[in-house]
Enzyme design. Structure first.
Site, mmCIF file in Angstrom:
data_model
loop_
_atom_site.group_PDB
_atom_site.id
_atom_site.type_symbol
_atom_site.label_atom_id
_atom_site.label_comp_id
_atom_site.label_asym_id
_atom_site.label_seq_id
_atom_site.Cartn_x
_atom_site.Cartn_y
_atom_site.Cartn_z
ATOM 1 N N CYS A 1 0.800 -1.221 0.000
ATOM 2 C CA CYS A 1 0.000 0.000 0.000
ATOM 3 C C CYS A 1 0.837 1.278 0.000
ATOM 4 C CB CYS A 1 -0.946 -0.003 1.199
ATOM 5 S SG CYS A 1 -1.850 -1.565 1.378
ATOM 6 N N HIS B 1 -3.697 6.715 0.101
ATOM 7 C CA HIS B 1 -4.028 5.349 -0.322
ATOM 8 C C HIS B 1 -5.510 5.090 -0.073
ATOM 9 C CE1 HIS B 1 -4.305 1.062 -0.529
ATOM 10 N NE2 HIS B 1 -4.365 0.892 0.783
ATOM 11 N N ASN C 1 -9.997 -1.476 -3.450
ATOM 12 C CA ASN C 1 -8.647 -1.202 -2.961
ATOM 13 C C ASN C 1 -7.666 -1.978 -3.831
ATOM 14 O OD1 ASN C 1 -6.170 -1.277 -1.609
ATOM 15 N ND2 ASN C 1 -7.089 -1.387 0.423
#
Length: 339
Positions: A116, A266, A295
């Site tokens: 991430c 993020h 995501n």
């Protein structure tokens, strides 16, 4: 003086779509599509095909960039590929991609196993390569197929993650103005076990035993070869670390919160992002929240940058704060000047 600057971004997503309605139909349970959206901000996510790997997604994103970015394959002198779902243990997937993309053999290529926060780390590496004179035109590709790690009966992770890729062209430009940076980077390996695929590497090879599926206290089913996420611990880490990281970056850059034109974090999930925005006191009008494709791990930030620029939300010359955080634990933040 040479400075590193982003010149173009292109993203790519697999064709197969998994909507919240489809997810519930497959998994059942006492939940509904609106519940999923309210918590995650996700209506659907894209899923890589059975034989579609991270390199395939990354190559398609890169080819889109070559079609629109005003640069040819032969001009790239370094390839950075960021993924945690590589095609092979070895060789590096970046080497395979070099040949498939038709990059010249004098082009450097390496893999970065980062999640991430990976885009921030990739930008830091690209900046160092360019401003040290090692490379002039760098292709940074982020791509993940996390859904291949997810057990079909684990709704704790299946609602969140989607597959996708982004290609970013970073080039050397003349001038004294810093276009990317400064950076704040951090690592805390004590959190490694909270977002992990335990089995499959050298520490715990896959065996018949590691493939045995078990249900947890929430009814989520997975084996040791599947992705495991401790949501509450990840959430606590994020709320503790990200505000400090943003504050450190402002001090390091000599800027205030008001000096930053826009903030792209993020895109983990809606609930987490809203809490972060509130805690850092970022105006809603200056904060990106869009999980159209779920995501997508290291690709969420470049995907957001590309979309925000196309929509006119951010414009050339704007100062944008980028913050990545998650698996590792690992985190990073930087400022970029829009191109």
């Amino acid at each position: 003086m040479k400075a590193a600057s982003i010149q173009c971004i292109a993203s790519y997503f697999p064709a197969t779509e998994l909507t919240n309605e489809m997810l519930i139909e497959q998994m059942g349970g006492d939940w509904n599509p609106q519940d999923i959206y309210d918590k995650t901000g996700i209506l659907s996510r894209r899923i890589a095909g059975e034989n579609e790997c991270s390199s395939d997604l990354g190559i398609k994103a890169a080819n889109k960039l070559f079609e629109t970015g005003g640069i040819s394959h032969q001009e790239i002198d370094f390839l950075i590929f960021c993924t945690q779902s590589p095609d092979y243990f070895l060789p590096a997937t970046a080497c395979v991609m070099q040949e498939k993309l038709g990059l010249r053999t004098s082009c450097g290529a390496l893999d970065v196993n980062q999640g991430c926060s990976g885009y921030i780390y990739g930008l830091a590496l690209a900046k160092g390569l360019i401003e040290s004179g090692i490379a002039g035109k760098i292709l940074l590709i982020t791509a993940e197929t996390y859904t291949k790690f997810i057990n079909p009966r684990d709704r704790s992770t299946r609602t969140i993650f989607g597959d996708g890729a982004a290609a970013t062209l970073i080039v050397s430009v003349d001038g004294d103005e810093e276009k990317i940076g400064p950076f704040v980077l951090g690592t805390d390996g004590r959190g490694a076990e909270n977002l992990i695929v335990p089995a499959g590497g050298m520490r715990m090879p896959k065996t018949v035993e590691t493939l045995v599926e078990r249900a947890d206290e929430g009814g989520n089913v997975r084996s040791l070869a599947n992705l495991y996420m401790n949501g509450p611990e990840i959430f606590n880490f994020t709320l503790k670390t990200v505000p400090k990281t943003a504050a450190e970056l402002l001090v390091k850059s000599g800027k205030s919160l008001d000096d930053v034109d826009y903030f792209i974090f993020h895109q983990a999930n809606k609930f987490m992002l809203e809490r972060l925005r509130s805690k850092i006191k970022i105006p809603e009008s200056k904060f990106w929240l869009d999980l159209e494709y779920g995501n997508t791990v290291s690709s969420t930030i470049p995907v957001a940058l590309e979309k925000a620029k196309k929509q006119g939300t951010i414009r050339a010359g704007d100062e944008v704060m980028l913050v990545g955080f998650g698996v590792g634990y690992s985190w990073g933040a930087t400022l970029v000047k829009m191109w």
